[in-house]
Design a protein around this motif. Structure first.
Motif, PDB file in Angstrom:
ATOM      1  N   ASP A 160       0.824  -1.204   0.000  1.00 11.19           N
ATOM      2  CA  ASP A 160       0.000   0.000   0.000  1.00 11.19           C
ATOM      3  C   ASP A 160       0.866   1.264   0.000  1.00 11.19           C
ATOM      4  OD1 ASP A 160      -2.327   1.537   0.216  1.00 11.19           O
ATOM      5  OD2 ASP A 160      -2.087   1.674   2.392  1.00 11.19           O
ATOM      6  N   LYS A 161       0.454   2.229  -0.807  1.00  5.56           N
ATOM      7  CA  LYS A 161       1.206   3.479  -0.933  1.00  5.56           C
ATOM      8  C   LYS A 161       1.355   4.203   0.397  1.00  5.56           C
ATOM      9  CE  LYS A 161       0.649   7.306  -3.632  1.00  5.56           C
ATOM     10  NZ  LYS A 161      -0.524   8.127  -3.823  1.00  5.56           N
ATOM     11  N   GLY A 162       0.354   4.045   1.260  1.00  5.98           N
ATOM     12  CA  GLY A 162       0.368   4.705   2.563  1.00  5.98           C
ATOM     13  C   GLY A 162       1.563   4.305   3.425  1.00  5.98           C
ATOM     14  N   GLN A 163       2.077   3.088   3.225  1.00  3.43           N
ATOM     15  CA  GLN A 163       3.233   2.634   3.993  1.00  3.43           C
ATOM     16  C   GLN A 163       4.448   3.516   3.703  1.00  3.43           C
ATOM     17  OE1 GLN A 163       3.614  -0.025   6.270  1.00  3.43           O
ATOM     18  NE2 GLN A 163       1.387   0.213   6.293  1.00  3.43           N
ATOM     19  N   GLU A 165       4.347   6.531   2.435  1.00 10.32           N
ATOM     20  CA  GLU A 165       4.073   7.901   2.882  1.00 10.32           C
ATOM     21  C   GLU A 165       4.284   8.036   4.380  1.00 10.32           C
ATOM     22  OE1 GLU A 165       0.205   8.993   1.557  1.00 10.32           O
ATOM     23  OE2 GLU A 165       0.877   9.394  -0.492  1.00 10.32           O
ATOM     24  N   ALA A 166       3.855   7.015   5.138  1.00  9.04           N
ATOM     25  CA  ALA A 166       4.031   7.062   6.590  1.00  9.04           C
ATOM     26  C   ALA A 166       5.514   7.113   6.933  1.00  9.04           C
ATOM     27  CB  ALA A 166       3.369   5.846   7.236  1.00  9.04           C
ATOM     28  N   ALA A 167       6.303   6.280   6.246  1.00 11.26           N
ATOM     29  CA  ALA A 167       7.741   6.248   6.527  1.00 11.26           C
ATOM     30  C   ALA A 167       8.396   7.573   6.152  1.00 11.26           C
ATOM     31  CB  ALA A 167       8.389   5.095   5.773  1.00 11.26           C
ATOM     32  N   ARG A 168       8.031   8.095   4.972  1.00 12.69           N
ATOM     33  CA  ARG A 168       8.626   9.365   4.545  1.00 12.69           C
ATOM     34  C   ARG A 168       8.239  10.491   5.496  1.00 12.69           C
ATOM     35  NH1 ARG A 168      10.725   9.881  -0.409  1.00 12.69           N
ATOM     36  NH2 ARG A 168      11.988  11.404   0.678  1.00 12.69           N
ATOM     37  N   SER A 169       6.986  10.472   5.979  1.00 13.63           N
ATOM     38  CA  SER A 169       6.548  11.569   6.845  1.00 13.63           C
ATOM     39  C   SER A 169       7.223  11.510   8.219  1.00 13.63           C
ATOM     40  CB  SER A 169       5.024  11.576   6.995  1.00 13.63           C
ATOM     41  OG  SER A 169       4.607  10.507   7.806  1.00 13.63           O
ATOM     42  N   LEU A 170       7.752  10.327   8.590  1.00 16.20           N
ATOM     43  CA  LEU A 170       8.521  10.249   9.839  1.00 16.20           C
ATOM     44  C   LEU A 170       9.922  10.804   9.658  1.00 16.20           C
ATOM     45  CD1 LEU A 170       7.503   6.710  11.106  1.00 16.20           C
ATOM     46  CD2 LEU A 170       7.096   8.843  12.321  1.00 16.20           C
ATOM     47  N   PHE A 172      12.161   9.298   7.204  1.00 18.03           N
ATOM     48  CA  PHE A 172      13.033   8.342   6.517  1.00 18.03           C
ATOM     49  C   PHE A 172      13.244   8.786   5.073  1.00 18.03           C
ATOM     50  CE2 PHE A 172      11.256   5.421   9.787  1.00 18.03           C
ATOM     51  CZ  PHE A 172      12.464   5.022  10.338  1.00 18.03           C
ATOM     52  N   MET A 180      13.589  -0.646   4.960  1.00 18.12           N
ATOM     53  CA  MET A 180      13.091  -0.903   6.313  1.00 18.12           C
ATOM     54  C   MET A 180      11.587  -1.100   6.362  1.00 18.12           C
ATOM     55  SD  MET A 180      15.461   1.769   8.384  1.00 18.12           S
ATOM     56  CE  MET A 180      14.880   1.222   9.974  1.00 18.12           C
ATOM     57  N   VAL A 181      10.887  -0.553   5.378  1.00 16.69           N
ATOM     58  CA  VAL A 181       9.429  -0.623   5.447  1.00 16.69           C
ATOM     59  C   VAL A 181       8.821  -1.412   4.283  1.00 16.69           C
ATOM     60  CG1 VAL A 181       7.296   0.734   5.451  1.00 16.69           C
ATOM     61  CG2 VAL A 181       9.274   1.515   6.768  1.00 16.69           C
ATOM     62  N   PRO A 184      10.657  -5.418   3.581  1.00 14.09           N
ATOM     63  CA  PRO A 184      10.315  -6.441   4.570  1.00 14.09           C
ATOM     64  C   PRO A 184       8.871  -6.934   4.431  1.00 14.09           C
ATOM     65  CG  PRO A 184      11.458  -4.634   5.637  1.00 14.09           C
ATOM     66  CD  PRO A 184      11.195  -4.201   4.220  1.00 14.09           C
ATOM     67  N   GLN A 185       7.982  -6.065   3.963  1.00 16.44           N
ATOM     68  CA  GLN A 185       6.599  -6.495   3.756  1.00 16.44           C
ATOM     69  C   GLN A 185       6.430  -7.180   2.416  1.00 16.44           C
ATOM     70  OE1 GLN A 185       3.520  -3.565   4.895  1.00 16.44           O
ATOM     71  NE2 GLN A 185       5.205  -2.256   5.518  1.00 16.44           N
TER      72      GLN A 185
ATOM     73  N   ARG B  82      10.859  17.042   7.775  1.00 19.35           N
ATOM     74  CA  ARG B  82       9.729  16.150   8.062  1.00 19.35           C
ATOM     75  C   ARG B  82       9.765  15.602   9.489  1.00 19.35           C
ATOM     76  NH1 ARG B  82       9.890  13.179   2.372  1.00 19.35           N
ATOM     77  NH2 ARG B  82       8.228  14.290   1.282  1.00 19.35           N
ATOM     78  N   PHE B  89      -2.510   9.700   9.434  1.00 20.59           N
ATOM     79  CA  PHE B  89      -3.279   9.451   8.217  1.00 20.59           C
ATOM     80  C   PHE B  89      -4.666   8.883   8.536  1.00 20.59           C
ATOM     81  CE2 PHE B  89       1.178   9.114   7.239  1.00 20.59           C
ATOM     82  CZ  PHE B  89       1.310   9.764   6.026  1.00 20.59           C
ATOM     83  N   ASN B  93      -1.884   3.587   8.575  1.00 21.63           N
ATOM     84  CA  ASN B  93      -0.591   3.268   7.970  1.00 21.63           C
ATOM     85  C   ASN B  93       0.475   2.838   8.976  1.00 21.63           C
ATOM     86  OD1 ASN B  93      -1.740   3.928   5.555  1.00 21.63           O
ATOM     87  ND2 ASN B  93      -0.797   5.942   5.397  1.00 21.63           N
ATOM     88  N   PHE B  95       3.075   0.127  10.483  1.00 15.78           N
ATOM     89  CA  PHE B  95       3.867  -0.880   9.781  1.00 15.78           C
ATOM     90  C   PHE B  95       3.456  -2.268  10.279  1.00 15.78           C
ATOM     91  CE2 PHE B  95       7.029   2.769  10.091  1.00 15.78           C
ATOM     92  CZ  PHE B  95       6.578   3.334   8.910  1.00 15.78           C
ATOM     93  N   HIS B  97       4.528  -5.216   9.846  1.00 16.73           N
ATOM     94  CA  HIS B  97       5.540  -6.223  10.170  1.00 16.73           C
ATOM     95  C   HIS B  97       6.254  -5.916  11.482  1.00 16.73           C
ATOM     96  CE1 HIS B  97       7.553  -2.963   8.157  1.00 16.73           C
ATOM     97  NE2 HIS B  97       8.742  -3.456   8.417  1.00 16.73           N
TER      98      HIS B  97
END
Lengths: 265, 246
Positions: A160-163, A165-170, A172, A180-181, A184-185, B82, B89, B93, B95, B97
């Motif tokens: 899912d694209k949201g994964q 986006e969530a990582a980038r918004s943190l 990463f 890392m995100v 692994p999935q 960021r 969201f 979203n 993770f 895993h």
């Protein structure tokens, strides 16, 4: 919210048939083939030990070589496939085009021709003379890398694209997000077709016998050319391949079951 | 108020999706500690504006300045900016895993170089704060939607951001779970966090907002305090929208 409980299935052709989950009973296509093949080998060896047992004793060295070629090739193809898959989804036009062109070219040339090309054709140049085994591994790795690239691309696209986006918004960066995100999935989607490709590659590795790499088929040929017992030799060679690929396909389907089991996390 | 007081400055921003003008000359200043609630019909550009603030959407024209740094300037490290912007969201979203704790510890350990113990301490404090510490070792799939969203808020807070962005945080939730998420957000607001929140929860807007913004067709139509907004809206479009949802 996107339902992730049914990941996209990637179908890649030319693997061994992987047992369907419904074939739970004792009598199914897999068990008939597998135990039939084992039974045949035992029966033939007992009925004509001078011939069949001699063939069978001659083959184990070849089995080792076949596995050697297969394992090294698959490792090379995984590395190439990862980069190809990443290239294919890259926003960078140049990288994207290079990766796509590689896939197109490699998929358009028969594997046997690629083997000949790397060993014989490139052997014309002094610095590109490589001995048989590495040539075989490079050719198979490069060829399967293209197919593996598609497996990786589809696996990454299934997340899912949201994964991302969530990582980038943190905070990463792109690489961290991928390793890392996303990956692994994506493994869960990628692994079964990789297992499938492994089986297909093992079968295709018989082509390297043509470069005088002493794999199962080559050992068989050597035995047959001395004894002239072609029927007995190739019957045994076919049965040995069958037993190996059936064992592997069982392993892949077990792995798939485990992955599905972890699906619920 | 001087413009430089603002922690978020949005200046003359335009964003196009093909022919569609998703953001049409947006201007907005948000000062530290301010709580801004953005409302409007779907497709009005409110989510696009929020996502543009941390550059999940690239803008076509204008400037967005966060804490003095232009986020579209190539010289500024967007990943560092960021880290100052927590994002929550609609679809959580998390993770899948990683465990709940893993979700919270990942970014602080990797990006802030916290040790495992430090990160775990911070994570447990935050989970306690959002009332979900007993689920620390569960995987996200085992949690309800409301619990997942609370974990998602905690994950964003773990990076100790200066600003929190909420993109319709309760829209994907079953009605009975909306309250628990809003409670967490209200508490966060009381602690003085700068918040920009796209939502349809008018009760929340009334309770915490310093400023309510109404958007339609990519434009900011009306800005005001909740009192002004819900009691005496000026524009017909705003009146119509409020009459439809209240």
């Amino acid at each position: 919210m996107v339902d992730k409980s049914h990941p996209i299935n990637i179908v890649v052709g030319d693997g061994a048939a992987i047992p369907v989950k419904k074939d739970k009973g004792l009598v199914n296509a897999w068990s008939i083939s597998f135990f039939g093949a084992i039974g045949c080998i035992i029966y033939l060896c007992l009925s004509d030990p001078d011939m069949y047992w001699e063939v069978l004793k001659f083959l184990p060295d070849g089995i080792l070589v076949t596995f050697q070629v297969t394992i090294f090739s698959i490792m090379l193809s995984l590395v190439i496939g990862l980069f190809t898959g990443l290239g294919r989804i890259s926003d960078n036009k140049i990288i994207n085009t290079i990766a796509s062109t590689y896939v197109e070219v490699v998929r358009g040339i028969p594997l046997l021709v690629q083997l000949f090309y790397i060993y014989y054709a490139l052997g014309r140049f002094k610095y590109l003379q490589i001995s048989e085994l590495p040539s075989a591994i490079i050719a198979m790795g490069v060829c399967y890398g293209a197919y593996m690239g598609e497996v990786f691309r589809a696996g990454i696209a299934s997340i899912d694209k949201g994964q991302g986006e969530a990582a980038r918004s943190l905070g990463f960066n792109k690489t961290q997000t991928m390793f890392m995100v996303i990956l692994p999935q994506a493994w869960k989607t990628i692994l079964p077709p990789v297992g499938n490709e492994f089986i297909a590659l093992l079968k295709d590795s018989s082509l390297v016998s043509i470069l005088a790499v002493a794999d199962i088929l080559r050992r068989g040929r050597e035995f047959a050319s001395v004894t002239f017992s072609y029927f007995e030799t190739y019957t045994m060679v076919a049965l040995v391949y069958l037993v190996i690929t059936l064992m592997l396909s069982k392993a892949v389907s077990k792995m798939e079951e485990r992955l599905n089991y972890y699906e619920g996390y | 108020m001087k413009a430089t007081d603002a922690i978020i400055q949005i200046k003359d921003v335009y964003k196009y999706f093909g022919q569609l003008c998703a953001l049409d000359n947006i201007n907005l200043d948000i000062v530290p500690g301010e709580k801004v609630v953005v409302i409007g019909p779907s497709g009005s550009g409110k989510s696009t504006m929020l996502r543009a603030i941390n550059r999940l959407e690239e803008i076509n024209k204008g400037q967005i300045i966060i804490d003095g740094k232009d986020i579209n300037d190539k010289d500024n490290d967007i990943n560092a900016i960021r880290q100052e912007l927590g994002m929550v969201f609609q679809s959580f979203n998390l993770f899948p895993h990683k465990t709940v704790l893993g979700n919270l510890m990942m970014a602080p350990m990797k990006l802030k170089k916290l040790s495992k113990d430090q990160a775990e301490k911070v994570a447990m404090e935050l989970l306690h704060k959002v009332g979900i510490s007993e689920k620390a070792h569960a995987y996200p799939k085992m949690l309800s939607g409301g619990q997942q969203q609370r974990v998602a808020i905690a994950r964003a807070l773990a990076m100790t951001p200066k600003i929190m962005l909420f993109d319709e945080p309760t829209s994907a939730l079953d009605p009975e779970m909306i309250g628990e998420v809003l409670d967490v957000m209200v508490n966060l607001a009381k602690e003085g966090m700068t918040m920009v929140c796209v939502t349809h929860e008018m009760g929340f807007a009334r309770e915490v907002a310093d400023k309510v913004i109404f958007m339609d067709k990519g434009k900011i139509i009306e800005t005001g305090t909740p009192e002004h907004f819900f009691n005496a809206p000026e524009h017909d479009r705003t009146k119509l929208f409020l009459s439809q949802i209240l």
